[in-house]
Design a protein around this motif. Sequence first.
Motif, short mmCIF file in Angstrom:
data_model
loop_
_atom_site.label_atom_id
_atom_site.label_comp_id
_atom_site.label_asym_id
_atom_site.label_seq_id
_atom_site.Cartn_x
_atom_site.Cartn_y
_atom_site.Cartn_z
N UNK A 79 0.83 -1.21 0.00
CA UNK A 79 0.00 0.00 0.00
C UNK A 79 0.86 1.26 0.00
N UNK A 80 1.81 1.33 0.92
CA UNK A 80 2.63 2.54 1.04
C UNK A 80 3.75 2.56 0.01
N UNK A 81 4.23 1.40 -0.40
CA UNK A 81 5.28 1.36 -1.40
C UNK A 81 4.84 1.90 -2.74
N UNK A 82 3.55 1.87 -3.02
CA UNK A 82 3.02 2.37 -4.29
C UNK A 82 2.55 3.82 -4.21
N UNK A 245 9.21 -4.14 -3.86
CA UNK A 245 9.36 -4.88 -2.60
C UNK A 245 10.75 -5.50 -2.50
N UNK A 246 11.26 -6.00 -3.62
CA UNK A 246 12.61 -6.56 -3.61
C UNK A 246 13.65 -5.50 -3.32
N UNK A 247 13.52 -4.32 -3.96
CA UNK A 247 14.43 -3.21 -3.69
C UNK A 247 14.36 -2.78 -2.23
N UNK A 270 11.26 2.00 3.57
CA UNK A 270 12.15 1.63 2.46
C UNK A 270 11.35 1.41 1.19
N UNK A 271 10.17 0.81 1.33
CA UNK A 271 9.33 0.57 0.15
C UNK A 271 8.87 1.88 -0.48
N UNK A 272 8.51 2.86 0.36
CA UNK A 272 8.08 4.16 -0.18
C UNK A 272 9.22 4.82 -0.94
N UNK A 399 2.94 14.80 3.41
CA UNK A 399 4.02 13.88 3.78
C UNK A 399 5.23 14.51 4.47
N UNK A 400 5.62 15.75 4.13
CA UNK A 400 6.83 16.29 4.77
C UNK A 400 6.78 16.31 6.29
N UNK A 401 5.59 16.49 6.88
CA UNK A 401 5.54 16.49 8.36
C UNK A 401 4.89 15.22 8.93
#
Length: 454
Positions: A79-82, A245-247, A270-272, A399-401
């Motif tokens: 969800x967050x990685x995308x 996800x692999x990265x 890391x996924x994001x 997202x910045x805060x």
Amino acid sequence: MNTIKIVFTDLATLSVLLLLGMFVRKKVKFIQNLYLPVSLIGGFLGLLLGPQILGHYTGVSLPLGKTIAQWPGILVNVVLGLSFFGTESSKNFGRLALSAVNQGGLVHQTQVCVGLGLTMVLMQFYPDLPLAFGLTPVYGFHGGHGTANAAGAALMQAGWADGLAVSNTMATAGLMSGIIIGMIIINLGVRRGYAQKVSKPQDVPQDIKEGIVPVVKRKSIGKGVTYNDALDPLALQLGFVGIILGMANILSRSLSWVHPLLKQIPLFACAMICGAVLSQILKKLGLADYIDRPTISRIAGVALDFLVCSAIATLSLKAFALYLVPMLIVIVTMIVVNVLVNFYFGYKMFDVDWFERTMGSYGLESGVLATGLMLLRVVDPKFETTGQESAASSAALCYPWSLPYVMFGPMLAFLVPGWMMLGGSLVLWIVFYIIARKFFWHPERKFSELMFGK
């Protein structure tokens, strides 16, 4: 049973719950009027029919294997990685977007400050209550189940075993209160003439209440980038998900080699990062048009539905009972504060469409953007006002805060004093407030007039 069979067994169980939830929403008028998401309904059915309730009293229950409880922790990375994969950089920095973002910042920081401050008081009466408890309201209310699961897993990793269960409970409370209280506010606002596009909430079409799109209104959920005989279009987009996800896994392991403290950075963070990096790499290589963002959004949506369903179905009732009194105090306080702060600043800051924009903001700050858009749809069925643009801007530019609290908050809550976290959060709140008063304030609007309908 081998691993792949367990995965398919869990998939079957969760699919049954989602289909049951869809059936309940379609048939039960009360549920329709509350606009409860099917994933939420299915999750509650799983909790009710599972070993913690039905199994406890009858010895017979829905087979919710232990592995289902692990699904939210995995799916949150999808969800967050995308989140940033294939998205276009927002170029809308006009007054409307900036006022929405600033109002969202004020609400976010209010949730942080109230959660931390109230927890520091409760810690005097409940010595075993961790400071991290104070961050769970903003994870649940502002962040929703996706963020709550990510941060909850990080809290567990940092040393608080019940962090995930408490965060999920906060997210459920936020979503439920956002929808139920949101509908009450809409009814009140419509009667007072605040809404511009509807004369009564009952104007919402029945198919939207049921959640099933009629055949004549159905639209494509994505575009095919590849021909089926070469590679199924969905397989290509899922391939990108797998690469992200692999990265993320490689990055997470690499960080732990650099310094032991970096082990605390959660995998979803890391996924994001990897999702955004891969998106930029494809753009530089001239391959960005291989990404079909609508399909990517659908994949993230599917992951979120299964995440919510599995998270609620496996909520720890023992953890809920353990933190019952502090949790109820914080939830009730947060619900009241969330309503007042959203509508106070929305009324004072939004130049046009203040009611529609505030409804979108209130839903956003009580769960996810989808909740805000659902409430907005009730008062603005065709999205004719600026409400949708306002809510989307706030969600996209927060997202910045908000991310630092999710990525580093769980770790810092166990490393720094509470007064330091609260003080830093108050400073940021003051910054947002000064900006609001300087650029967006309407002193002629009296909040008492809004409260009493004058």
